[in-house]
Enzyme design. Structure first.
Site, PDB file in Angstrom:
ATOM      1  NE  ARG A  53      -2.304   6.250  -1.862  1.00  0.00           N
ATOM      2  CZ  ARG A  53      -2.333   6.205  -3.207  1.00  0.00           C
ATOM      3  NH1 ARG A  53      -2.772   5.134  -3.827  1.00  0.00           N
ATOM      4  NH2 ARG A  53      -1.870   7.222  -3.919  1.00  0.00           N
ATOM      5  CG  HIS A 141       4.232   1.767  -7.738  1.00  0.00           C
ATOM      6  ND1 HIS A 141       4.793   1.849  -6.486  1.00  0.00           N
ATOM      7  CD2 HIS A 141       2.930   1.404  -7.557  1.00  0.00           C
ATOM      8  CE1 HIS A 141       3.876   1.559  -5.585  1.00  0.00           C
ATOM      9  NE2 HIS A 141       2.747   1.287  -6.198  1.00  0.00           N
ATOM     10  CE  LYS A 168       1.119  -2.055  -3.991  1.00  0.00           C
ATOM     11  NZ  LYS A 168       0.325  -0.956  -3.369  1.00  0.00           N
ATOM     12  CD  GLN A 233      -7.151  -0.966  -6.493  1.00  0.00           C
ATOM     13  OE1 GLN A 233      -8.169  -0.376  -6.179  1.00  0.00           O
ATOM     14  NE2 GLN A 233      -6.013  -0.825  -5.841  1.00  0.00           N
TER      15      GLN A 233
END
Length: 286
Positions: A53, A141, A168, A233
């Site tokens: 990231r 997203h 994704k 997560q």
């Protein structure tokens, strides 16, 4: 420890994903040293690949980013999220993409570019990735909710049309209906064109992170530690233990029981908010 081994070629990883899902550990770190230290921990704990990231790095210069990519002992997915897509980068779109283009030149395994990115800018990123033999993850997203199954498959088709290697799709799961939509879409996409990962964020979405790989998702994201984020997560340790258990049972065998797996989505979480893996173990033993 059942893992794919260290494969840095994105084409080889895509072939692996056709037979079984792999684990990507999303690693957030402020410095090069901190990132490489965490990456080594992820490797030792069984992660197949790791996410870099860039937006979390304090220094986002090309030299430091290249150093991480070249020294990484795991294949890397390079990501630079702006605030609109859940990241920290706030210095404008042109600098964000310029940094991403620079990272691609260091040849990570994958680059993640958002579907929401301007078409021309996204095309430039993807062309650079192709020139440098870097795989492409195109991501979507939704931080507000989860659409119906048909809308999810429509978004998947849009990503396929970009020429990406992996789709994704990330949503926000707020109730049981959202969870069912994500899992039913996962089952529907299993026979589609390109590999994909799909899941719901938040505590409610944790169920989808567990079950979507069993239904056809090719990639799942984990965190190095339980407390790193509030996105739902699972920790890498829990994810690897779960994957090892599923590996012994056979991924294809499990995917043939999709109706029963979706039923498991309605099982209540443990008191600590984690998914009761024993429920899946009971199913595959029955």
């Amino acid at each position: 420890m059942a893992r794919v081994g260290v494969i840095h070629s994105y084409k080889m990883l895509l072939r692996v994903m056709k037979s079984k899902p792999i684990i990507c550990t999303s690693i957030s770190a402020g410095t090069t040293r901190e990132y490489l230290t965490r990456m080594k921990k992820a490797k030792s704990r069984g992660s197949d690949i790791a996410e870099l990231r860039i937006d979390f790095l304090k220094k986002k210069n090309a030299e430091d980013i290249k150093s991480i990519i070249t020294k990484s002992e795991l294949p890397l997915v390079v990501t630079n999220r702006n605030r609109e897509t859940g990241g920290l980068f706030s210095n404008g779109e042109k600098p964000r993409l310029s940094i991403l283009l620079s990272a691609i030149e260091a040849r990570p395994t994958f680059v993640d570019i958002e579907l929401a990115t301007d078409i021309k800018d996204r095309s430039n990123i993807m062309k650079s990735a192709r020139r440098n033999n870097v795989g492409i993850i195109c991501s979507y997203h939704d931080f507000h909710g989860t659409p119906e199954v048909d809308k999810i498959t429509e978004l998947y088709d849009k990503i396929c049309s970009t020429g990406a290697d992996i789709a994704k799709l990330v949503f926000t799961a707020r109730n049981n209906k959202d969870v069912r939509n994500i899992l039913n879409a996962t089952r529907k996409l299993l026979s589609k064109k390109i590999p994909f990962t799909i899941f719901g964020m938040g505590l409610k979405g944790q169920t989808t992170r567990v079950l979507s790989p069993l239904l056809g998702s090719s990639l799942t994201y984990s965190s190095l530690y339980n407390s790193e984020n509030n996105l739902g997560q699972l920790s890498l340790d829990k994810t690897r233990t779960f994957f090892n258990m599923m590996e012994k049972k056979g991924w294809n065998r499990l995917r043939n029981r999709s109706d029963e797996l979706i039923h498991l989505a309605m099982i209540e979480l443990n008191d600590d908010g984690s998914y009761p893996f024993a429920s899946i173990d009971w199913l595959i033993k029955s």
